[in-house]
Design a protein around this motif. Structure first.
Motif, PDB file in Angstrom:
ATOM      1  N   HIS A  32     -46.657  37.941  11.795  1.00  0.00           N
ATOM      2  CA  HIS A  32     -45.276  38.364  11.562  1.00  0.00           C
ATOM      3  C   HIS A  32     -44.655  37.717  10.336  1.00  0.00           C
ATOM      4  N   SER A  33     -45.508  37.147   9.453  1.00  0.00           N
ATOM      5  CA  SER A  33     -44.961  36.559   8.235  1.00  0.00           C
ATOM      6  C   SER A  33     -44.694  37.675   7.226  1.00  0.00           C
ATOM      7  N   THR A  34     -43.474  37.729   6.743  1.00  0.00           N
ATOM      8  CA  THR A  34     -43.169  38.785   5.776  1.00  0.00           C
ATOM      9  C   THR A  34     -43.619  38.404   4.374  1.00  0.00           C
ATOM     10  N   ARG A  35     -43.735  37.110   4.107  1.00  0.00           N
ATOM     11  CA  ARG A  35     -44.202  36.686   2.777  1.00  0.00           C
ATOM     12  C   ARG A  35     -44.739  35.267   2.878  1.00  0.00           C
ATOM     13  N   THR A  36     -45.411  34.836   1.820  1.00  0.00           N
ATOM     14  CA  THR A  36     -45.895  33.465   1.770  1.00  0.00           C
ATOM     15  C   THR A  36     -44.801  32.580   1.177  1.00  0.00           C
ATOM     16  N   ALA A  37     -45.081  31.286   1.112  1.00  0.00           N
ATOM     17  CA  ALA A  37     -44.067  30.345   0.645  1.00  0.00           C
ATOM     18  C   ALA A  37     -43.672  30.624  -0.807  1.00  0.00           C
ATOM     19  N   ASP A  38     -44.614  31.154  -1.608  1.00  0.00           N
ATOM     20  CA  ASP A  38     -44.282  31.412  -3.010  1.00  0.00           C
ATOM     21  C   ASP A  38     -43.752  32.829  -3.229  1.00  0.00           C
ATOM     22  N   GLY A  39     -43.379  33.518  -2.155  1.00  0.00           N
ATOM     23  CA  GLY A  39     -42.679  34.789  -2.297  1.00  0.00           C
ATOM     24  C   GLY A  39     -43.555  36.027  -2.283  1.00  0.00           C
ATOM     25  N   ARG A  40     -44.889  35.846  -2.403  1.00  0.00           N
ATOM     26  CA  ARG A  40     -45.749  37.027  -2.395  1.00  0.00           C
ATOM     27  C   ARG A  40     -45.958  37.500  -0.957  1.00  0.00           C
ATOM     28  N   ALA A  41     -46.432  38.715  -0.802  1.00  0.00           N
ATOM     29  CA  ALA A  41     -46.724  39.217   0.538  1.00  0.00           C
ATOM     30  C   ALA A  41     -48.003  38.564   1.041  1.00  0.00           C
ATOM     31  N   PHE A  42     -48.020  38.208   2.319  1.00  0.00           N
ATOM     32  CA  PHE A  42     -49.233  37.609   2.889  1.00  0.00           C
ATOM     33  C   PHE A  42     -50.269  38.698   3.139  1.00  0.00           C
TER      34      PHE A  42
END
Lengths: 145, 98
Positions: A32-42
């Protein structure tokens, strides 16, 4: 130290399976992560593992070539999976049309991966235990213990 | 009937046996044993160190610790067997009636 080669090979296999388990857990944790910590999509990850030795097959049959044998992880790559678009207009991460891009993690496939990883790890343990039993049995030769 | 006489070793023959194991090579086995002891000791220390690291959370793979423990155990048992065989031979010689 030739009897240790089986140990090393099984250990390398276990290390690979451990990495596979880590990556599967990572994929499941980020369903359910919409993005990674650096803003990109997981994007779901996949472990790429290869046999350690690129030698021709015939050389596998000689004991001397087994010293550096085993498996190794050469990389963790992003799987080619399209994001799962879910219509949630109230979500802070939703795009202009109200869709949220969830990573394309396949939970069922990940569970199957998990089970096959566990079985492969167990197989490595079984091979190592067999090697250990053989070594210990050899020590019983000619003894009364 | 021809009974052969008991042949004692000819004089000087013990010299031939003595030269079989040269004084220099007599230390070979002792040297090897010493080396093995050092190696097994290293393995035991290594396994000990890994267990300590595991309890401190510095090891990421449990199987490395277990394999190191197993290797140490097998090496130690091999050395024990060598020692047993050695003592067995020694006692066999002691039991010889002269």
């Amino acid at each position: 130290m030739n009897y240790l080669s089986a140990f090393k090979i099984s250990a390398s296999g276990m290390t690979v399976e451990k990495a596979r388990l880590d990556v599967t857990a990572m994929n499941l944790a980020n369903v359910h992560s919409t993005r990674t910590a650096d803003g990109r999509a997981f994007v779901p990850m996949q472990v790429i593992s290869v046999a350690k030795q690129g030698a021709p097959f015939a050389s596998y049959l000689s004991a001397a070539s087994l010293h550096g044998a085993g498996a190794q992880v050469v990389g963790v790559r992003e799987r080619n999976a399209a994001p799962r678009m879910v219509y949630e207009p109230g979500h802070p991460e939703a795009d202009g049309k109200g869709f949220v891009a969830y990573p394309g993690v396949d939970p069922v496939g990940e569970m199957v991966n998990l089970i096959s990883t566990m079985r492969a790890y167990e197989a490595n343990v079984a091979a190592l235990n067999a090697a250990k039993t053989m070594a210990l049995k050899a020590l019983e030769l000619g003894g009364n213990t | 009937m021809n009974v052969p006489s008991v042949d004692f070793l000819p004089l000087g023959a013990e010299g031939a046996y003595a030269t079989k194991s040269k004084p220099g090579s007599a230390g070979d086995f002792a040297h090897w044993l010493d080396q093995e002891f050092t190696e097994v000791n290293d393995k035991l220390n290594q396994a000990d160190d890994l267990v300590r690291k595991l309890t401190l959370g510095e090891v990421d793979n449990v199987h490395h610790v277990m394999i190191a423990l197993d290797q140490a155990r097998i090496s130690f048992q091999l050395l024990t067997q060598v020692r047993n065989k050695l003592l067995e031979g020694y006692q066999e010689i002691l039991r010889m009636s002269v």
